[in-house]
Design an enzyme around this catalytic site. Sequence first.
Site, short mmCIF file in Angstrom:
data_model
loop_
_atom_site.label_atom_id
_atom_site.label_comp_id
_atom_site.label_asym_id
_atom_site.label_seq_id
_atom_site.Cartn_x
_atom_site.Cartn_y
_atom_site.Cartn_z
N SER A 298 -0.74 -2.28 -5.66
CA SER A 298 -1.51 -1.82 -4.50
C SER A 298 -0.61 -1.71 -3.29
O SER A 298 0.36 -2.45 -3.15
CB SER A 298 -2.67 -2.78 -4.21
N CYS A 299 -0.95 -0.77 -2.42
CA CYS A 299 -0.18 -0.55 -1.20
C CYS A 299 -1.19 -0.31 -0.08
O CYS A 299 -1.83 0.75 -0.05
CB CYS A 299 0.73 0.65 -1.39
N ASP A 300 -1.38 -1.29 0.77
CA ASP A 300 -2.43 -1.24 1.77
C ASP A 300 -1.90 -1.67 3.13
O ASP A 300 -1.04 -2.54 3.22
CB ASP A 300 -3.59 -2.18 1.39
N LYS B 43 0.88 -5.20 6.19
CA LYS B 43 1.04 -4.34 5.02
C LYS B 43 1.22 -5.16 3.76
O LYS B 43 1.92 -6.18 3.76
CB LYS B 43 2.25 -3.41 5.18
N ASN B 44 0.59 -4.71 2.69
CA ASN B 44 0.82 -5.23 1.35
C ASN B 44 1.49 -4.12 0.55
O ASN B 44 0.95 -3.02 0.46
CB ASN B 44 -0.51 -5.62 0.69
#
Length: 232
Positions: free
Chosen positions: A10-12, A30-31
């Site tokens: 995941s990219c959040d 940010k992840n």
Amino acid sequence: MAGHGPVPSSCDCFVAMPPHTASPAVIFAKNADRPRDEVQEIVYVPAATHRPGDKVQVRPCWGQRGCRRQVPAHPRQPRAQPLALPDGPCWHRLGLERGSSAREALEVMTALLERHGQGGSCKEEPEPFVYHNTFLLADRNEAWLLETAGRYWAAQRIREGSRNISNQLSIGSEITAEHAGLRERARSQGWWSGHGKFSFARAFSLEKEPPRMEAAKARLRAGRELLQRHAG
């Protein structure tokens, strides 16, 4: 350590500003789903003044830095350009170098995007891995969401509250700034009738997205709900 544990998937990003923050501050996070064994370089480059026409060499180094964050997306627009700038972190560095605010970084990045396009592989592996970029830009006063499709782009200004992004186009009709030819491109391709309200995400998103992008919709909703639940 590489090869151990679940693969990042995941990219959040999110930004929260007053009145959603308990104090008069901006919270930015940010992840990332970058490969765990990817090198995160720390490089010092002295300030320089460039003359008109000078060329600046950029090379991919996928570490993400500063208050400019990017997540991958897969819109309809073709991505590859023969002389394109490479992946999102290169845009980060240029925005940080040349912009003293979120708005200035937006102007730098969109001007370069329109001139050069985006292309190249997005990680150091033999098999191709490409995507378009969406960015969240923030300073102490405001934030900007920038979403791209090839050379085309739309941006939304965020002055208060919160906003999150997760691996997809999410700007609807709340467009603050855009590529001059954005709507004509959508109309000429049959993605928008040319009448009624224009939605960037609806016009430029794929009709059938990859499974990973479909899964991102749930993350986007969950992130929005969490930010609303903890507002203040």
